[in-house]
Scaffold this active site. Structure first.
Site, mmCIF file in Angstrom:
data_model
loop_
_atom_site.group_PDB
_atom_site.id
_atom_site.type_symbol
_atom_site.label_atom_id
_atom_site.label_comp_id
_atom_site.label_asym_id
_atom_site.label_seq_id
_atom_site.Cartn_x
_atom_site.Cartn_y
_atom_site.Cartn_z
ATOM 1 N N CYS A 28 -1.571 -2.046 12.668
ATOM 2 C CA CYS A 28 -0.679 -1.313 13.566
ATOM 3 C C CYS A 28 0.596 -0.865 12.885
ATOM 4 O O CYS A 28 1.002 -1.409 11.857
ATOM 5 C CB CYS A 28 -0.247 -2.183 14.745
ATOM 6 S SG CYS A 28 -1.577 -2.988 15.603
ATOM 7 N N GLY A 54 -2.645 3.102 11.579
ATOM 8 C CA GLY A 54 -3.619 2.973 12.666
ATOM 9 C C GLY A 54 -3.962 4.328 13.240
ATOM 10 O O GLY A 54 -3.059 5.053 13.663
ATOM 11 N N ASN A 128 2.879 -5.554 15.895
ATOM 12 C CA ASN A 128 2.067 -5.454 14.682
ATOM 13 C C ASN A 128 1.828 -6.869 14.166
ATOM 14 O O ASN A 128 2.779 -7.622 13.984
ATOM 15 C CB ASN A 128 2.806 -4.607 13.637
ATOM 16 C CG ASN A 128 2.091 -4.546 12.289
ATOM 17 O OD1 ASN A 128 2.729 -4.350 11.270
ATOM 18 N ND2 ASN A 128 0.786 -4.697 12.268
ATOM 19 N N GLY A 129 0.553 -7.181 13.911
ATOM 20 C CA GLY A 129 0.216 -8.514 13.402
ATOM 21 C C GLY A 129 -0.872 -9.136 14.245
ATOM 22 O O GLY A 129 -1.265 -8.570 15.265
ATOM 23 N N CYS A 263 3.078 -9.933 3.300
ATOM 24 C CA CYS A 263 1.715 -9.530 2.916
ATOM 25 C C CYS A 263 1.757 -8.662 1.650
ATOM 26 O O CYS A 263 2.258 -7.546 1.684
ATOM 27 C CB CYS A 263 1.089 -8.758 4.067
ATOM 28 S SG CYS A 263 -0.438 -7.923 3.627
ATOM 29 N N TYR A 269 -1.888 -1.660 -0.816
ATOM 30 C CA TYR A 269 -2.761 -0.686 -0.161
ATOM 31 C C TYR A 269 -2.160 -0.075 1.106
ATOM 32 O O TYR A 269 -2.209 1.131 1.306
ATOM 33 C CB TYR A 269 -4.105 -1.340 0.203
ATOM 34 C CG TYR A 269 -4.891 -0.530 1.206
ATOM 35 C CD1 TYR A 269 -5.638 0.572 0.809
ATOM 36 C CD2 TYR A 269 -4.852 -0.842 2.571
ATOM 37 C CE1 TYR A 269 -6.325 1.343 1.735
ATOM 38 C CE2 TYR A 269 -5.532 -0.070 3.492
ATOM 39 C CZ TYR A 269 -6.275 1.016 3.083
ATOM 40 O OH TYR A 269 -6.936 1.784 3.993
ATOM 41 N N CYS A 409 -8.427 -11.403 6.321
ATOM 42 C CA CYS A 409 -7.020 -11.551 6.694
ATOM 43 C C CYS A 409 -6.967 -12.028 8.142
ATOM 44 O O CYS A 409 -7.699 -11.516 8.979
ATOM 45 C CB CYS A 409 -6.292 -10.213 6.564
ATOM 46 S SG CYS A 409 -4.569 -10.317 7.092
ATOM 47 N N CYS A 460 2.051 -13.610 0.878
ATOM 48 C CA CYS A 460 0.727 -14.063 1.292
ATOM 49 C C CYS A 460 -0.285 -13.265 0.486
ATOM 50 O O CYS A 460 -0.279 -12.034 0.541
ATOM 51 C CB CYS A 460 0.510 -13.814 2.788
ATOM 52 S SG CYS A 460 -1.185 -14.193 3.301
ATOM 53 N N CYS A 463 -6.124 -13.242 1.009
ATOM 54 C CA CYS A 463 -7.401 -12.520 0.888
ATOM 55 C C CYS A 463 -7.918 -12.559 -0.550
ATOM 56 O O CYS A 463 -9.108 -12.356 -0.797
ATOM 57 C CB CYS A 463 -7.268 -11.089 1.403
ATOM 58 S SG CYS A 463 -5.889 -10.180 0.689
#
Ligand code: AMP
Length: 491
Positions: A28, A54, A128-129, A263, A269, A409, A460, A463
């Site tokens: 998002c 999104g 968002n999250g 993140c 990305y 994730c 974080c 992944c």
């Protein structure tokens, strides 16, 4: 403070695992505007710039005279909003949202902002999250008679806020946020304020800017650029900012018991390259990853070719470091939506074919280094490597500016289940063989972590490392409320 929920940790874990099997991961972008005569228009433009976060649904809500106005629909921002429907969103504050969700969560009723009328007044929220204990809270509340109107995690926050016994809306929001675990960058509009908040780990970005005499909060600085706002700063992890009648107050309601875990994939990305995250430019960082990749995995080749657009910047870095010429030897059709983003597998395959085409004249007999930012299922690269060979490439060496994606994730990036990831349980050689490349080199986890040191703060990278900051298989206490520290900031 009364403890509203008392959920068995074992049940919480079981529900989360069940939820993850359906993997409703929401990607998002959010925006909030306060104190601007054209709040809805500003939110619309900001969402335009956040479209990459999104592409499935978008919405804007405003509040005027104590009443919500909201327009939400499935589709792209440009298709959803027009002068007529924006004109029906009056008010000096607005919140907006763009969303992508995996199959199952992909319905209009899950489109945000969510609006609710609580006994403390009307609220509209954009989030968002992903909330890792949302399934457990939902089950608990449903057991007490709550009716949920969506299947999205974010509604849990609204439900908790509506049930809170706290006095003001900001206290109610904080009360709700201390009960949830996971990732949230939130904008909440109340009758007289805009409240913006980031979870204590700071998983997702959220920036604050000034526009004329008003304020704006947005997921990324590229949105502030488009609307001509001045970037003030990024919210800190665990920070809650209340904007009311032009004044800005900062609250730090969470104990500082966790370390920042921004993140890293936002840099690699997800975010737009023209955005700055925590003061660091995304483009510059991606290029640096390409340089490190070239040092870690050199190869004799004639051309460095990016997978457009995801590999562009890392490929430039690889080319500069290796001295191999950069060529866009595959052209992308920009009118096809992101392949990954379509919920149905059949469309995904179709998307790859219509999206890229090789520039044959450039490739004949050439040894190619093909650079992308990540491999998820491997679907895209199997086809692209094949396409380059069909166009005459003599060798195709795949270089990925990320370590192998080995885990999903849980905090707001859409990745499939572990089993669907091509790197799950396979060696690099096995992956290379499946994809059909001559060689494959991933950025090392050490290389990634070293490069992240320059960005400062904690990250974080679950992944890639399988080290999840919020353990999903063990009991984990949510941050507790502490006394508010309030810092007044002049308008
Ligand atoms: P795949 O074909 O499944 O291996 O997908 C790889 C492509 O998806 C790469 O070009 C990535 O840039 C892109 N990608 C990686 N993660 C995501 C994501 N969360 N959402 C959309 N695209 C992604």
């Amino acid at each position: 403070m009364s403890r509203l929920l008392d959920i068995d940790p074992a049940l919480e874990r079981e529900l989360l695992r069940e939820h993850q099997r359906d993997h409703f991961q929401d990607e998002c972008g959010v925006v909030g505007v306060a104190g601007h005569p054209e709040a809805a228009n500003i939110a619309y433009l900001a969402l335009y710039a956040l479209q990459h976060r999104g592409q499935e649904s978008a919405g804007i809500a405003t509040l005027e005279g104590g009443e919500h106005r909201v327009h939400r629909a499935m589709g792209l921002v440009a298709d959803i909003f027009n002068e007529a429907n924006l004109a029906k969103l009056p008010g000096r504050s607005a919140v907006g949202h763009v969303r992508y969700s995996t199959a199952g969560g992909s319905q209009l009723r899950n489109a945000q902002p969510f609006c609710a009328t609580t006994d403390g007044g009307p609220v509209a929220i954009a989030h968002n999250g992903n909330i890792t204990n949302a399934p457990a809270i939902r089950q608990e509340l449903e057991g007490r008679g709550a009716i949920f109107s969506t299947t999205a995690d974010s509604e849990v926050i609204v439900q908790l806020l509506a049930r809170s016994r706290e006095r003001t809306q900001e206290e109610r929001l904080i009360d709700a946020l201390t009960r949830v675990k996971g990732a949230f960058s939130i904008v909440l509009m109340t009758a007289d304020s805009l409240i913006v908040a980031r979870d204590p780990y700071g998983f997702r970005p959220l920036s604050l800017g000034r526009i004329d005499r008003g304020w704006v909060a947005a997921s990324e600085t590229c949105a502030l650029d488009l609307i001509g706002a001045d970037h003030e700063r990024d919210l800190e992890p665990g920070e809650v900012v209340v904007i009311k009648r032009g004044r800005v107050r900062t609250l730090r309601p969470f104990h500082k018991q966790v370390h920042e875990r921004f993140c890293i994939f936002e840099y690699m990305y997800f975010a737009r390259p023209d955005s700055n995250l925590n003061g660091h430019n995304v483009y510059t960082y991606r290029k640096e990853l390409g340089r490190i990749l070239a040092r870690e995995h050199p190869v004799r080749a004639d051309l460095v070719v990016p997978v457009l657009d995801s590999g562009n910047t890392a490929a430039l870095g690889y080319a500069e470091e290796s001295g191999i010429p950069y060529e866009q030897a595959m052209i992308r059709n920009h009118y096809v939506r992101r392949t990954f983003i379509e919920p149905a597998q059949s469309i995904r395959h179709f998307g790859v074919k219509v999206k890229h085409n090789a520039v044959k004249g450039l490739l004949n007999g050439k040894r190619v280094v093909l650079v992308d930012d990540s491999i998820v299922r491997g679907t895209t690269l199997i086809k692209l490597v094949n396409m380059l060979r069909s166009a005459g490439a003599a060798e195709v060496h795949l270089r990925i500016s990320a370590p192998a994606t080995i885990g999903p994730c849980h905090y707001g990036i859409d990745t499939p289940t572990r089993e669907e990831l091509i790197a799950h349980g396979r060696t690099v050689e096995e992956i290379c063989e499946i994809i059909g490349a001559d060689s494959l080199g991933y950025l090392s986890l050490e290389g990634l972590r070293k490069s992240a040191e320059a960005l400062k703060g904690g990250f974080c990278d679950a992944c890639f490392s399988d080290e999840y900051p919020i353990p999903i298989d063990t009991e984990d206490q949510p941050p507790q409320l502490s006394l508010f520290q309030e810092i007044e900031q002049e308008p």
